[in-house]
Design a protein around this motif. Structure first.
Motif, PDB file in Angstrom:
ATOM      1  N   GLN A 279       1.244  -1.109   0.170  1.00  0.00           N
ATOM      2  CA  GLN A 279      -0.070   0.162   0.085  1.00  0.00           C
ATOM      3  C   GLN A 279       1.046   0.860   0.171  1.00  0.00           C
ATOM      4  OE1 GLN A 279      -3.263   0.541   0.007  1.00  0.00           O
ATOM      5  NE2 GLN A 279      -3.917  -1.972   0.645  1.00  0.00           N
ATOM      6  N   THR A 280       0.838   2.584  -0.198  1.00  0.00           N
ATOM      7  CA  THR A 280       1.667   3.610  -0.318  1.00  0.00           C
ATOM      8  C   THR A 280       1.154   4.316   0.333  1.00  0.00           C
ATOM      9  OG1 THR A 280       1.342   3.813  -3.217  1.00  0.00           O
ATOM     10  CG2 THR A 280       1.573   5.503  -2.237  1.00  0.00           C
TER      11      THR A 280
ATOM     12  N   GLY B 203       0.470   7.183   1.854  1.00  0.00           N
ATOM     13  CA  GLY B 203      -0.351   9.015   1.912  1.00  0.00           C
ATOM     14  C   GLY B 203      -1.696   8.388   1.421  1.00  0.00           C
ATOM     15  N   ARG B 204      -1.649   7.322   0.954  1.00  0.00           N
ATOM     16  CA  ARG B 204      -3.084   6.296   0.267  1.00  0.00           C
ATOM     17  C   ARG B 204      -3.412   6.139   1.161  1.00  0.00           C
ATOM     18  NH1 ARG B 204      -2.682   7.475  -6.109  1.00  0.00           N
ATOM     19  NH2 ARG B 204      -0.834   8.357  -6.584  1.00  0.00           N
ATOM     20  N   MET B 205      -3.196   4.892   1.889  1.00  0.00           N
ATOM     21  CA  MET B 205      -4.223   5.060   2.462  1.00  0.00           C
ATOM     22  C   MET B 205      -4.497   5.477   3.906  1.00  0.00           C
ATOM     23  SD  MET B 205      -1.676   1.457   4.473  1.00  0.00           S
ATOM     24  CE  MET B 205      -0.783   1.979   5.333  1.00  0.00           C
TER      25      MET B 205
ATOM     26  N   ALA C  38      -4.225   8.016   4.097  1.00  0.00           N
ATOM     27  CA  ALA C  38      -5.850   9.180   4.213  1.00  0.00           C
ATOM     28  C   ALA C  38      -7.430   8.468   4.559  1.00  0.00           C
ATOM     29  CB  ALA C  38      -5.791  10.212   2.672  1.00  0.00           C
ATOM     30  N   ARG C  39      -7.120   7.752   4.104  1.00  0.00           N
ATOM     31  CA  ARG C  39      -8.560   6.504   4.105  1.00  0.00           C
ATOM     32  C   ARG C  39      -8.687   6.340   5.223  1.00  0.00           C
ATOM     33  NH1 ARG C  39      -7.081   3.784  -1.215  1.00  0.00           N
ATOM     34  NH2 ARG C  39      -7.584   5.020  -2.680  1.00  0.00           N
TER      35      ARG C  39
ATOM     36  N   THR D  73       5.846   6.138  -3.037  1.00  0.00           N
ATOM     37  CA  THR D  73       6.223   6.818  -4.245  1.00  0.00           C
ATOM     38  C   THR D  73       7.358   7.257  -4.897  1.00  0.00           C
ATOM     39  OG1 THR D  73       4.725   8.633  -4.134  1.00  0.00           O
ATOM     40  CG2 THR D  73       3.628   6.822  -4.803  1.00  0.00           C
TER      41      THR D  73
ATOM     42  N   PHE E 118      -9.101  -1.267   0.195  1.00  0.00           N
ATOM     43  CA  PHE E 118      -8.889  -0.270   0.016  1.00  0.00           C
ATOM     44  C   PHE E 118      -8.972  -0.774  -1.354  1.00  0.00           C
ATOM     45  CE2 PHE E 118      -7.016   1.461   3.935  1.00  0.00           C
ATOM     46  CZ  PHE E 118      -8.346   1.601   4.248  1.00  0.00           C
TER      47      PHE E 118
END
Length: 147
Positions: free
Chosen positions: A28-29, A31-33, A35-36, A70, A147
């Motif tokens: 999982q990245t 920042g994306r994970m 944020a959720r 990333t 996700f």
């Protein structure tokens, strides 16, 4: 004038129902994970979300050692800490921090996305991050969150 009258329902500590969720951090990245995760800790996924009440759920993150960043962030992103003493600023790149304490990458990312007040500190206490795939919260019967 209309006889219809609507009132807005506000959540309070007695009406909030909290669930437990497990998030697998494998590939999982960050920042994306996070944020959720931060949105769920705040309770923004619920219909009765109220900004001044902690309506969020509990989140357990497993496999925090397998999260990714990333670009060149693993080699270039710097995490710093200040002890409070003169010359007490300590810096560490993301790769070394992930090797030494993999939970901190996720914890710091989520904490930065929560409100900076006592309500945000209360929300942050509902986050549990573990480096491996084992966690001691099986009694709460957490549901898996994809996700």
């Amino acid at each position: 004038m209309s006889k219809l009258h609507f009132t807005t329902k506000h959540a309070n500590a007695a009406t909030v129902q909290r669930n437990w969720y497990v998030v697998d951090g494998t590939n999982q990245t960050v920042g994306r994970m996070c944020a959720r995760i931060a949105a769920i800790l705040r309770g923004k996924n619920k219909a009765y979300y109220t900004p001044h009440v902690d309506t969020g759920d509990y989140i357990i993150v497993i496999n925090a050692e397998k999260v990714t960043l990333t670009g060149n962030k693993m080699d270039e992103k710097v995490y710093d800490h200040f002890t409070g003493y003169p010359g007490g600023r300590k810096e560490e790149i993301a790769k070394d921090l992930q090797r030494r304490r993999p939970e901190v990458l996720v914890e710091r990312a989520v904490k930065g996305m929560l409100p900076k007040n006592r309500l945000g500190r209360q929300m942050y206490k509902k986050l549990f991050v573990y480096a491996g795939d084992q966690h001691p919260h099986t009694a709460q019967q957490p549901k898996e969150l994809k996700f």
